[in-house]
Enzyme design. Structure first.
Site, PDB file in Angstrom:
ATOM      1  N   GLY A  56      67.860   4.528  37.819  1.00  0.00           N
ATOM      2  CA  GLY A  56      66.399   4.600  37.930  1.00  0.00           C
ATOM      3  C   GLY A  56      65.950   3.783  39.124  1.00  0.00           C
ATOM      4  O   GLY A  56      66.703   2.946  39.627  1.00  0.00           O
ATOM      5  N   CYS A  83      74.327   2.395  36.837  1.00  0.00           N
ATOM      6  CA  CYS A  83      73.426   1.761  37.806  1.00  0.00           C
ATOM      7  C   CYS A  83      72.300   0.996  37.095  1.00  0.00           C
ATOM      8  O   CYS A  83      72.569   0.010  36.423  1.00  0.00           O
ATOM      9  CB  CYS A  83      72.907   2.818  38.773  1.00  0.00           C
ATOM     10  SG  CYS A  83      72.280   2.092  40.282  1.00  0.00           S
ATOM     11  N   TYR A  84      71.053   1.458  37.171  1.00  0.00           N
ATOM     12  CA  TYR A  84      69.968   0.784  36.441  1.00  0.00           C
ATOM     13  C   TYR A  84      70.338   0.647  34.963  1.00  0.00           C
ATOM     14  O   TYR A  84      70.109  -0.388  34.339  1.00  0.00           O
ATOM     15  CB  TYR A  84      68.665   1.587  36.591  1.00  0.00           C
ATOM     16  CG  TYR A  84      67.477   1.000  35.859  1.00  0.00           C
ATOM     17  CD1 TYR A  84      66.652   0.072  36.476  1.00  0.00           C
ATOM     18  CD2 TYR A  84      67.182   1.383  34.549  1.00  0.00           C
ATOM     19  CE1 TYR A  84      65.556  -0.473  35.808  1.00  0.00           C
ATOM     20  CE2 TYR A  84      66.097   0.840  33.876  1.00  0.00           C
ATOM     21  CZ  TYR A  84      65.285  -0.084  34.506  1.00  0.00           C
ATOM     22  OH  TYR A  84      64.213  -0.614  33.833  1.00  0.00           O
ATOM     23  N   HIS A 173      77.554   5.656  40.957  1.00  0.00           N
ATOM     24  CA  HIS A 173      77.147   6.935  40.356  1.00  0.00           C
ATOM     25  C   HIS A 173      78.364   7.863  40.202  1.00  0.00           C
ATOM     26  O   HIS A 173      78.768   8.498  41.167  1.00  0.00           O
ATOM     27  CB  HIS A 173      76.068   7.606  41.215  1.00  0.00           C
ATOM     28  CG  HIS A 173      74.760   6.911  41.124  1.00  0.00           C
ATOM     29  ND1 HIS A 173      73.842   7.183  40.131  1.00  0.00           N
ATOM     30  CD2 HIS A 173      74.228   5.910  41.861  1.00  0.00           C
ATOM     31  CE1 HIS A 173      72.792   6.393  40.280  1.00  0.00           C
ATOM     32  NE2 HIS A 173      73.002   5.614  41.325  1.00  0.00           N
ATOM     33  N   GLU A 175      78.452  10.624  38.727  1.00  0.00           N
ATOM     34  CA  GLU A 175      78.058  12.030  38.616  1.00  0.00           C
ATOM     35  C   GLU A 175      77.989  12.754  39.953  1.00  0.00           C
ATOM     36  O   GLU A 175      77.947  13.973  39.987  1.00  0.00           O
ATOM     37  CB  GLU A 175      76.709  12.137  37.883  1.00  0.00           C
ATOM     38  CG  GLU A 175      75.494  11.581  38.623  1.00  0.00           C
ATOM     39  CD  GLU A 175      75.296  10.060  38.473  1.00  0.00           C
ATOM     40  OE1 GLU A 175      76.268   9.364  38.162  1.00  0.00           O
ATOM     41  OE2 GLU A 175      74.169   9.584  38.691  1.00  0.00           O
ATOM     42  N   ASP A 231      68.780  34.505  39.868  1.00  0.00           N
ATOM     43  CA  ASP A 231      68.049  33.758  38.851  1.00  0.00           C
ATOM     44  C   ASP A 231      67.171  34.666  37.988  1.00  0.00           C
ATOM     45  O   ASP A 231      67.221  34.601  36.757  1.00  0.00           O
ATOM     46  CB  ASP A 231      67.184  32.663  39.485  1.00  0.00           C
ATOM     47  CG  ASP A 231      68.006  31.754  40.374  1.00  0.00           C
ATOM     48  OD1 ASP A 231      69.239  31.734  40.193  1.00  0.00           O
ATOM     49  OD2 ASP A 231      67.438  31.099  41.257  1.00  0.00           O
ATOM     50  N   LYS A 370      72.838  26.316  39.915  1.00  0.00           N
ATOM     51  CA  LYS A 370      73.140  27.698  40.311  1.00  0.00           C
ATOM     52  C   LYS A 370      74.458  28.228  39.731  1.00  0.00           C
ATOM     53  O   LYS A 370      74.512  29.334  39.208  1.00  0.00           O
ATOM     54  CB  LYS A 370      73.195  27.761  41.847  1.00  0.00           C
ATOM     55  CG  LYS A 370      73.153  29.159  42.402  1.00  0.00           C
ATOM     56  CD  LYS A 370      71.747  29.670  42.372  1.00  0.00           C
ATOM     57  CE  LYS A 370      71.567  30.977  43.055  1.00  0.00           C
ATOM     58  NZ  LYS A 370      70.116  31.279  43.156  1.00  0.00           N
TER      59      LYS A 370
END
Ligand code: XMP
Length: 514
Positions: A56, A83-84, A173, A175, A231, A370
């Site tokens: 964050g 992180c945060y 991070h 991710e 989409d 996607k």
């Protein structure tokens, strides 16, 4: 609805939060992102097997910075703070977090990190590797019971853990793709620490979403503007599966589609009992565009006319309860960016104004990326050519015909573009180029064919590689392939006597020419 094991991602406002959720789903664990404000009773009722605190933008010691209830640490559920989230956990459990006074203790970007691979969290990872950091705060004191399991040159406590209580925290991070072994680390958290069974698949997502749509729509009428892009097609397939003939899909053919596009889209939906309205509006669009050569003007005309046509069709259906939009997660992020300069005004069928009288908007793909949307499309039985489609801009060939647009030019370009795509596919290059198409320039030049002089159009070929379409490099298509394409086009398409290949990256050029 079947009950799956659930991991809760508690959102503290970081920019990669949905990416965390997506990584968890990639490891076949069902996952929900909820606000940090979610009441503890609700969290308890969700019965998560693990909780992840996201990053964050705030500092945990700031007044009014987002905090969650400390009772979370009493649920007996493993927690991973990122992180945060890591700093928040440290502070909540008796540690101390301060601003990094020494500039070198702030870390941003790629950082060499060293892991203790005897930790369950880092099992199977290399002992060192690049991680992606983005923090200006520092854990001055680690809470009691925690040990340090990763460090960098500047920071001794890149990762902390209390294995007994199942609490883990990392400053980096995991991710993002830049973090080597990040996905494996999340896998370890899920399987080694939370004991996940891996009981979730895209098939489940599809089933659950269909059930939720049915419940929401009831016996209502649903309207969807189908562009033929990935989409809106996948959103249409989901709705078709969920509510069948309560759904009307409107496909507006503005005469600036690629060759066979309308038929391909119509065929793909043949297996569902839905109302498929295909509006042939070529004359109408070309009429409005006649004599217009300024790119933004073309875009505006097409955007507006599209809305008019759609509006007329919607009126024929009568009262509509729900409007479906194929918004996907990257659209949500991009639209949240604020005041960036308008390079081109994008026309998407998604951006419909409020003229249609409907109760609610349904956005069934809002949380997907996607490639997840593509996987879902396959799951729903859409043909591969539709699911793997390269992006095609809303204004279609209009922004690939430089200067004014005529039916003759559109037909020429359609044919040349078809040959280009055909040869690229035959050469096996289609999966290696992110987007490729032909552009009809407004330039004519002298050529010689047979024994005669020609004075015809120059066609440009464009092929780019990119992951996010914000920046792009030109594709290194082999000369032999380019040669075959060039020979075929000048032989098979009248009035094109010269072919050039665009070798500019984005920036400074854009992908489309207009
Ligand atoms: P540019 O030309 O801006 O294109 O580098 C980036 C990506 O966006 C697509 N594009 C559009 N897509 N409506 C769309 O739905 C539009 O008006 C539009 N204009 C460009 C382009 O094809 C590329 O993939």
């Amino acid at each position: 609805m079947e009950k799956h094991q659930l991991v809760l991602v508690l959102d503290f406002g970081g920019q990669y939060n949905q990416l965390i959720a997506r990584r968890v789903r990639e490891h076949h664990v069902y996952c929900e992102v909820k606000s940090y404000k979610t009441p503890i009773e609700e969290i308890r009722a969700m019965n998560p097997i693990g909780i992840i605190f996201t990053g964050g933008p705030n500092s945990v010691y700031e007044e009014n910075s987002p905090h969650c209830s400390n009772e979370i640490f009493e649920l007996g559920v493993p927690v991973l703070g990122i992180c945060y989230g890591c700093q928040l956990m440290a502070q909540a459990l008796g540690g101390e977090v301060t601003a990094a006074t020494d500039a070198s203790a702030r870390e941003y970007g790629k950082t060499m990190t060293y892991y203790d691979t005897t930790s369950k969290l880092f099992k199977g990872l290399p002992t060192e590797g690049i991680s992606w950091m983005s923090h200006g705060d520092y854990m001055a004191k680690v809470p009691e019971g925690f040990k340090l399991t990763a460090h960098s040159k500047m920071c001794p406590n890149v990762a902390i853990e209390d294995e007994t209580r199942g609490f883990y925290g990392v400053q980096y991070h995991p991710e993002v793709n830049h973090t080597i072994g990040g996905s494996q680390m999340l896998y370890n958290f899920l399987y080694e620490i939370c004991h996940a069974k891996g009981d979730w698949t895209m098939g489940d997502y599809s089933k659950n979403t269909i059930a939720a749509i049915r419940e929401k729509v009831g016996s209502g009428k649903v309207l969807l503007a189908l562009s033929g892009g990935v989409d809106s097609s996948v959103a249409a397939a989901l709705l078709a599966e969920a509510v069948g003939n309560q759904l009307t899909c409107v496909f507006v053919d503005h005469g600036l589609m690629r060759k066979d596009e309308g038929d391909e889209v119509e065929n793909a939906f043949g297996k569902w009992d839905i109302n498929f309205v295909r509006v042939d509006a070529e004359e109408r669009f070309l009429g409005k565009l006649a004599g217009v050569s300024e790119p933004e003007h073309k875009r505006k005309i097409i955007g507006e006319e599209f809305i008019r046509v759609f509006e007329e069709e919607a009126k024929k259906i009568g009262r509509v309860d729900f409007l479906v939009q194929g918004t996907i997660y990257p659209d949500v992020i991009e639209s949240g960016l604020g005041d960036s300069a308008t390079i081109k005004s994008h026309h998407n069928v998604g951006g419909l104004p409020d003229f249609v009288d409907f109760k609610e908007i349904i956005e069934p793909l809002r949380l997907l990326f996607k490639d997840e949307v593509r996987e879902l499309g396959r799951e729903l039985g859409l043909p591969n050519y539709l699911v793997m489609r390269q992006p095609f801009p809303g204004p279609g060939l209009a922004i690939r015909i430089i200067g004014d647009i005529t039916k003759e030019k559109a037909d020429l370009l359609r044919e040349a573009d078809y040959i280009f795509r055909d040869e690229i596919a035959k050469a096996g290059w289609d999966s290696q180029i992110s987007q490729y198409f032909a552009v009809l320039t407004n330039m004519r030049s002298v050529g010689v064919m047979g024994d005669g002089r020609t004075y015809d159009y120059t066609l440009a070929l464009r092929g780019v590689t990119t992951t996010d379409f914000m920046t792009a490099d030109w594709a290194r298509i082999p000369y032999e392939v380019l040669d075959r394409i060039s020979v075929r086009i000048v032989n098979e398409v009248k009035h094109i006597n010269r072919i050039v290949y665009d070798i500019t990256s984005k920036p400074p050029a854009t992908i489309e020419w207009e």
